[in-house]
Design an enzyme around this catalytic site. Structure first.
Site, mmCIF file in Angstrom:
data_model
loop_
_atom_site.group_PDB
_atom_site.id
_atom_site.type_symbol
_atom_site.label_atom_id
_atom_site.label_comp_id
_atom_site.label_asym_id
_atom_site.label_seq_id
_atom_site.Cartn_x
_atom_site.Cartn_y
_atom_site.Cartn_z
ATOM 1 N N TYR A 253 -17.873 -23.058 14.870
ATOM 2 C CA TYR A 253 -18.179 -21.783 14.209
ATOM 3 C C TYR A 253 -19.671 -21.733 13.909
ATOM 4 O O TYR A 253 -20.304 -22.746 13.633
ATOM 5 C CB TYR A 253 -17.387 -21.663 12.907
ATOM 6 C CG TYR A 253 -15.896 -21.609 13.093
ATOM 7 C CD1 TYR A 253 -15.281 -20.557 13.770
ATOM 8 C CD2 TYR A 253 -15.074 -22.615 12.580
ATOM 9 C CE1 TYR A 253 -13.914 -20.501 13.934
ATOM 10 C CE2 TYR A 253 -13.690 -22.568 12.739
ATOM 11 C CZ TYR A 253 -13.112 -21.510 13.414
ATOM 12 O OH TYR A 253 -11.758 -21.466 13.581
ATOM 13 N N PHE B 174 -11.286 -25.412 15.305
ATOM 14 C CA PHE B 174 -10.439 -24.460 14.567
ATOM 15 C C PHE B 174 -10.499 -24.654 13.049
ATOM 16 O O PHE B 174 -9.980 -23.827 12.305
ATOM 17 C CB PHE B 174 -8.980 -24.514 15.045
ATOM 18 C CG PHE B 174 -8.788 -24.047 16.455
ATOM 19 C CD1 PHE B 174 -8.860 -22.701 16.783
ATOM 20 C CD2 PHE B 174 -8.571 -24.953 17.481
ATOM 21 C CE1 PHE B 174 -8.703 -22.258 18.091
ATOM 22 C CE2 PHE B 174 -8.415 -24.532 18.798
ATOM 23 C CZ PHE B 174 -8.475 -23.184 19.101
ATOM 24 N N HIS C 116 -4.502 -18.030 23.638
ATOM 25 C CA HIS C 116 -5.328 -18.470 22.510
ATOM 26 C C HIS C 116 -4.806 -17.849 21.216
ATOM 27 O O HIS C 116 -4.283 -16.733 21.227
ATOM 28 C CB HIS C 116 -6.774 -18.042 22.761
ATOM 29 C CG HIS C 116 -7.774 -18.705 21.886
ATOM 30 N ND1 HIS C 116 -8.058 -18.259 20.604
ATOM 31 C CD2 HIS C 116 -8.570 -19.782 22.095
ATOM 32 C CE1 HIS C 116 -8.989 -19.037 20.077
ATOM 33 N NE2 HIS C 116 -9.317 -19.970 20.957
ATOM 34 N N ASP D 264 -16.454 -23.633 20.986
ATOM 35 C CA ASP D 264 -17.702 -23.779 20.241
ATOM 36 C C ASP D 264 -17.406 -24.043 18.769
ATOM 37 O O ASP D 264 -16.385 -23.576 18.253
ATOM 38 C CB ASP D 264 -18.496 -22.466 20.293
ATOM 39 C CG ASP D 264 -19.577 -22.496 21.340
ATOM 40 O OD1 ASP D 264 -19.557 -23.400 22.180
ATOM 41 O OD2 ASP D 264 -20.437 -21.605 21.315
#
Length: 221
Positions: free
Chosen positions: A67, A78, A187, A65
């Site tokens: 932020y 990211f 992750h 998703d």
């Protein structure tokens, strides 16, 4: 929602725009932007595609998703806008780069410098309602970004797909591994980084593969 895609991506994904799911997705997103606060700003929804044309892609990094905090999302997974505090996952990515490459990277929030070199920084979902993580999931974005991954897998050769975490691994399950390198690990989130992300050396592995296939390595610093 007007689709202003970079021309090579628009050609690669042309069939998607005529499908019913995309028509419904476009209407949903358009309504969301008119009724509340949605991230990223409309001009950045397709930024990953704009900065990394289809034929220029060398590496794909998959996120989930955007932020959902003020000023964070900028269309690249990211990444955050300059001046915004680095999220924990991005901080851990930089730690792994320093450990892997042996040099400290420039700790900028925006990752446009990677995108310009051929790193497609693709979230599975391209929009989100403010302060509501996952609010635009299962509305059609996943099908659209699946189509982008499938097009790269089918029509390109010698790419590197970096899949961090179970969500990305599942999304990349159908990549043709006979013609591409798939790098999988935990992750970079603080909840999982010590369970296989740190020490996985994705950045040096990527560059070794690119050089082996006659491509310029990525400057991760």
């Amino acid at each position: 929602m007007e689709v202003k895609l970079e021309p090579s991506w628009k050609e690669a994904l042309q069939e998607e725009f005529d499908k019913e799911y995309f028509t419904q997705l476009a209407e949903f997103v358009r309504t969301e932007y008119t009724q509340g606060i949605v991230y990223p700003p409309p001009k950045f929804v397709f930024r990953a595609f704009e900065l990394t044309p289809f034929e220029k892609v060398k590496v794909v990094i998959l996120g989930q998703d955007p932020y959902h905090g003020v000023g964070q999302a900028n269309g690249l997974c990211f990444a955050v806008n300059e001046g915004v505090t680095l999220p924990p996952s991005l901080q851990n990515i930089y730690k792994e780069i320093e450990s892997d490459i042996g040099s400290a990277p420039h700790r900028a929030g925006d990752l446009e410098r990677w995108a310009a070199q051929g790193v497609l920084l693709l979230n599975a979902t391209l929009t989100v309602r403010a302060k509501l993580a996952g609010s635009h999931q299962n509305k059609g974005w996943e099908q659209f970004t699946d189509a982008a991954i499938a097009a790269l897998s089918e029509k390109r050769d010698g790419l590197v797909f970096i899949l961090w975490g179970n969500y990305a691994k599942a999304k990349g399950a159908h990549i043709d591994r006979t013609k591409h390198l798939v790098i999988e690990s935990a992750h970079p989130s603080p909840f999982s980084a010590y369970n296989g992300f740190f020490g996985s050396k994705p950045f040096s592995k990527t560059n070794e593969y690119l050089e082996k296939h006659g491509k310029e390595p990525i400057t991760w610093l």
